[in-house]
Design an enzyme around this catalytic site. Structure first.
Site, PDB file in Angstrom:
ATOM      1  N   ARG A 147      34.092  82.386  55.849  1.00 43.98           N
ATOM      2  CA  ARG A 147      34.805  81.872  57.030  1.00 43.98           C
ATOM      3  C   ARG A 147      35.923  82.808  57.467  1.00 43.98           C
ATOM      4  O   ARG A 147      36.295  82.832  58.642  1.00 43.98           O
ATOM      5  CB  ARG A 147      35.321  80.452  56.764  1.00 43.98           C
ATOM      6  CG  ARG A 147      34.201  79.426  56.904  1.00 43.98           C
ATOM      7  CD  ARG A 147      34.526  78.170  56.193  1.00 43.98           C
ATOM      8  NE  ARG A 147      34.582  78.434  54.764  1.00 43.98           N
ATOM      9  CZ  ARG A 147      34.865  77.568  53.826  1.00 43.98           C
ATOM     10  NH1 ARG A 147      35.128  76.355  54.150  1.00 43.98           N
ATOM     11  NH2 ARG A 147      34.885  77.900  52.555  1.00 43.98           N
TER      12      ARG A 147
ATOM     13  N   GLU B 274      39.390  77.272  43.008  1.00 41.48           N
ATOM     14  CA  GLU B 274      39.666  75.847  42.817  1.00 41.48           C
ATOM     15  C   GLU B 274      38.503  75.171  42.093  1.00 41.48           C
ATOM     16  O   GLU B 274      38.695  74.268  41.301  1.00 41.48           O
ATOM     17  CB  GLU B 274      39.926  75.186  44.176  1.00 41.48           C
ATOM     18  CG  GLU B 274      40.617  73.861  44.081  1.00 41.48           C
ATOM     19  CD  GLU B 274      40.874  73.231  45.445  1.00 41.48           C
ATOM     20  OE1 GLU B 274      40.527  73.848  46.461  1.00 41.48           O
ATOM     21  OE2 GLU B 274      41.399  72.106  45.464  1.00 41.48           O
TER      22      GLU B 274
END
Ligand code: AMP
Length: 176
Positions: free
Chosen positions: A65, A102
Protein backbone atom coordinates in the site's frame (compact mmCIF):
# COMPACT_ATOMS: atom_id res chain seq x y z
CA UNK A 1 -3.18 21.50 -0.29
CA UNK A 2 -6.93 21.75 -0.88
CA UNK A 3 -8.46 24.96 0.47
CA UNK A 4 -10.29 24.65 3.77
CA UNK A 5 -13.94 24.60 2.62
CA UNK A 6 -13.24 21.54 0.46
CA UNK A 7 -11.35 19.55 3.10
CA UNK A 8 -12.83 16.17 3.89
CA UNK A 9 -12.62 14.24 7.16
CA UNK A 10 -10.10 11.54 6.24
CA UNK A 11 -11.03 9.44 9.29
CA UNK A 12 -14.37 8.74 7.62
CA UNK A 13 -12.54 6.91 4.82
CA UNK A 14 -10.73 4.41 7.07
CA UNK A 15 -12.71 1.26 7.93
CA UNK A 16 -11.85 -0.83 11.00
CA UNK A 17 -11.97 -4.57 10.28
CA UNK A 18 -11.85 -6.50 13.58
CA UNK A 19 -9.96 -9.80 13.78
CA UNK A 20 -8.23 -9.50 10.40
CA UNK A 21 -5.92 -11.11 9.39
CA UNK A 22 -6.09 -12.87 12.76
CA UNK A 23 -7.99 -12.61 16.07
CA UNK A 24 -7.16 -9.51 18.11
CA UNK A 25 -5.92 -7.38 15.19
CA UNK A 26 -8.06 -4.44 14.11
CA UNK A 27 -7.10 -4.01 10.45
CA UNK A 28 -7.24 -0.44 9.13
CA UNK A 29 -8.71 -0.72 5.63
CA UNK A 30 -7.68 2.27 3.53
CA UNK A 31 -9.38 1.19 0.29
CA UNK A 32 -12.31 3.66 0.73
CA UNK A 33 -9.76 6.50 1.00
CA UNK A 34 -7.93 5.29 -2.11
CA UNK A 35 -11.25 5.10 -3.99
CA UNK A 36 -12.22 8.71 -3.23
CA UNK A 37 -10.53 11.35 -5.46
CA UNK A 38 -11.06 14.05 -2.81
CA UNK A 39 -9.78 11.98 0.11
CA UNK A 40 -6.85 10.49 -1.80
CA UNK A 41 -5.60 13.85 -3.12
CA UNK A 42 -5.99 15.49 0.27
CA UNK A 43 -4.13 12.63 1.97
CA UNK A 44 -1.13 12.72 -0.38
CA UNK A 45 -1.01 16.54 -0.19
CA UNK A 46 -0.93 16.38 3.61
CA UNK A 47 1.63 13.57 3.64
CA UNK A 48 3.96 15.44 1.24
CA UNK A 49 3.53 18.89 2.77
CA UNK A 50 6.36 18.93 5.40
CA UNK A 51 8.86 17.49 2.92
CA UNK A 52 8.38 19.71 -0.13
CA UNK A 53 11.52 21.74 0.70
CA UNK A 54 13.62 18.83 2.03
CA UNK A 55 15.66 18.05 -1.11
CA UNK A 56 14.43 14.46 -1.16
CA UNK A 57 15.91 12.53 -4.10
CA UNK A 58 13.81 9.38 -3.82
CA UNK A 59 10.52 8.57 -2.11
CA UNK A 60 10.61 4.90 -1.13
CA UNK A 61 7.28 3.11 -0.78
CA UNK A 62 6.94 -0.02 1.35
CA UNK A 63 5.07 -2.90 -0.30
CA UNK A 64 2.33 -2.78 -1.13
CA UNK A 65 0.00 0.00 0.00
CA UNK A 66 3.00 2.27 0.45
CA UNK A 67 3.53 2.11 -3.33
CA UNK A 68 0.14 3.66 -3.99
CA UNK A 69 0.96 6.68 -1.86
CA UNK A 70 4.66 7.00 -2.77
CA UNK A 71 4.15 7.80 -6.45
CA UNK A 72 1.79 10.69 -5.79
CA UNK A 73 3.93 12.05 -2.96
CA UNK A 74 7.05 11.90 -5.17
CA UNK A 75 5.23 13.86 -7.85
CA UNK A 76 4.38 16.56 -5.31
CA UNK A 77 7.91 16.96 -3.94
CA UNK A 78 9.69 16.52 -7.27
CA UNK A 79 11.58 13.32 -6.50
CA UNK A 80 11.91 9.82 -7.94
CA UNK A 81 10.35 6.66 -6.54
CA UNK A 82 11.97 3.57 -5.01
CA UNK A 83 10.65 0.20 -3.92
CA UNK A 84 11.09 -1.81 -0.72
CA UNK A 85 9.60 -5.19 -1.60
CA UNK A 86 8.73 -8.58 -0.14
CA UNK A 87 11.30 -11.34 -0.83
CA UNK A 88 11.70 -12.69 -4.37
CA UNK A 89 9.96 -9.82 -6.19
CA UNK A 90 12.92 -7.71 -7.29
CA UNK A 91 14.66 -9.02 -10.42
CA UNK A 92 18.25 -7.97 -9.75
CA UNK A 93 20.73 -8.33 -6.86
CA UNK A 94 19.21 -7.25 -3.55
CA UNK A 95 20.07 -6.59 0.07
CA UNK A 96 17.56 -7.99 2.54
CA UNK A 97 16.54 -7.76 6.17
CA UNK A 98 14.27 -9.85 8.44
CA UNK A 99 12.10 -8.11 11.06
CA UNK A 100 9.12 -8.48 13.43
CA UNK A 101 5.72 -7.00 12.65
CA UNK A 102 2.43 -6.74 14.51
CA UNK A 103 1.46 -10.21 13.30
CA UNK A 104 4.45 -12.51 12.62
CA UNK A 105 7.85 -11.91 11.03
CA UNK A 106 8.77 -11.00 7.49
CA UNK A 107 11.64 -9.97 5.27
CA UNK A 108 12.10 -7.00 2.97
CA UNK A 109 14.42 -6.41 0.04
CA UNK A 110 15.75 -3.53 -2.01
CA UNK A 111 17.98 -3.47 -5.08
CA UNK A 112 21.55 -3.16 -3.86
CA UNK A 113 22.18 -0.39 -6.41
CA UNK A 114 18.97 1.53 -5.63
CA UNK A 115 20.91 4.64 -4.58
CA UNK A 116 24.02 5.01 -6.75
CA UNK A 117 26.20 7.73 -5.28
CA UNK A 118 23.88 8.00 -2.26
CA UNK A 119 20.46 9.65 -2.15
CA UNK A 120 18.24 11.46 0.33
CA UNK A 121 15.30 9.16 0.98
CA UNK A 122 11.79 9.75 2.33
CA UNK A 123 10.01 6.55 3.44
CA UNK A 124 6.26 6.18 2.81
CA UNK A 125 3.78 3.64 4.19
CA UNK A 126 0.11 3.49 5.09
CA UNK A 127 0.19 2.34 8.72
CA UNK A 128 2.81 2.80 11.46
CA UNK A 129 2.01 0.06 13.99
CA UNK A 130 4.87 -1.44 16.05
CA UNK A 131 7.39 0.40 13.90
CA UNK A 132 9.24 -2.81 12.99
CA UNK A 133 8.63 -2.40 9.27
CA UNK A 134 9.76 1.23 9.29
CA UNK A 135 12.87 0.49 11.36
CA UNK A 136 13.80 -2.42 9.07
CA UNK A 137 13.17 -0.39 5.92
CA UNK A 138 15.26 2.45 7.24
CA UNK A 139 18.16 0.09 7.99
CA UNK A 140 17.78 -1.57 4.59
CA UNK A 141 17.90 1.78 2.78
CA UNK A 142 21.06 2.69 4.67
CA UNK A 143 22.60 -0.71 3.85
CA UNK A 144 21.98 0.13 0.18
CA UNK A 145 23.70 3.53 0.54
CA UNK A 146 20.67 5.81 0.95
CA UNK A 147 20.35 8.49 3.62
CA UNK A 148 16.95 8.44 5.32
CA UNK A 149 15.76 12.03 5.86
CA UNK A 150 12.30 11.22 7.21
CA UNK A 151 9.15 9.17 6.99
CA UNK A 152 5.58 10.04 6.18
CA UNK A 153 2.67 7.76 7.09
CA UNK A 154 -1.02 7.90 6.41
CA UNK A 155 -1.71 6.83 10.00
CA UNK A 156 -0.02 6.04 13.27
CA UNK A 157 -1.35 3.58 15.89
CA UNK A 158 0.05 5.65 18.76
CA UNK A 159 -0.72 3.03 21.46
CA UNK A 160 1.96 0.76 19.91
CA UNK A 161 4.62 3.49 20.17
CA UNK A 162 6.25 2.56 16.85
CA UNK A 163 7.50 6.13 16.61
CA UNK A 164 10.16 5.39 19.25
CA UNK A 165 11.88 2.99 16.83
CA UNK A 166 12.54 5.64 14.15
CA UNK A 167 15.17 8.33 14.54
CA UNK A 168 14.23 11.19 12.25
CA UNK A 169 11.29 13.39 11.33
CA UNK A 170 8.16 11.24 11.27
CA UNK A 171 4.93 12.70 9.94
CA UNK A 172 1.59 10.89 10.30
CA UNK A 173 -1.58 12.63 9.16
CA UNK A 174 -4.03 10.42 11.10
CA UNK A 175 -3.55 9.00 14.58
CA UNK A 176 -5.39 6.42 16.65
P1 AMP B 1 4.56 -2.49 11.94
O1 AMP B 1 5.83 -3.07 11.41
O2 AMP B 1 4.04 -3.23 13.13
O3 AMP B 1 4.69 -1.00 12.20
O4 AMP B 1 3.46 -2.71 10.83
C1 AMP B 1 3.42 -1.88 9.72
C2 AMP B 1 3.08 -2.62 8.47
O5 AMP B 1 2.09 -3.61 8.66
C3 AMP B 1 2.53 -1.64 7.46
O6 AMP B 1 3.11 -1.94 6.19
C4 AMP B 1 1.04 -1.86 7.46
O7 AMP B 1 0.54 -1.89 6.15
C5 AMP B 1 0.84 -3.20 8.16
N1 AMP B 1 -0.08 -3.11 9.32
C6 AMP B 1 0.27 -3.29 10.60
N2 AMP B 1 -0.77 -3.19 11.42
C7 AMP B 1 -1.82 -2.91 10.63
C8 AMP B 1 -3.21 -2.66 10.88
N3 AMP B 1 -3.72 -2.69 12.13
N4 AMP B 1 -4.01 -2.39 9.82
C9 AMP B 1 -3.49 -2.36 8.58
N5 AMP B 1 -2.22 -2.59 8.27
C10 AMP B 1 -1.38 -2.86 9.29
Amino acid sequence: MASLPHMVDLYKYIVDVPDFPEPGIVFKDITPLLASPEAFLQAVDEMADPFTDSNVDIVVGIESRGFLLAGSIAERIGSGVGLVRKPGKLPRKTVSITYDLEYGTDSLEIHEDAFPGGASVLIVDDVLATGGTLAASSKLIEMAGGEVVGATMLMELTFLNGRSRFHGPLHAILSY
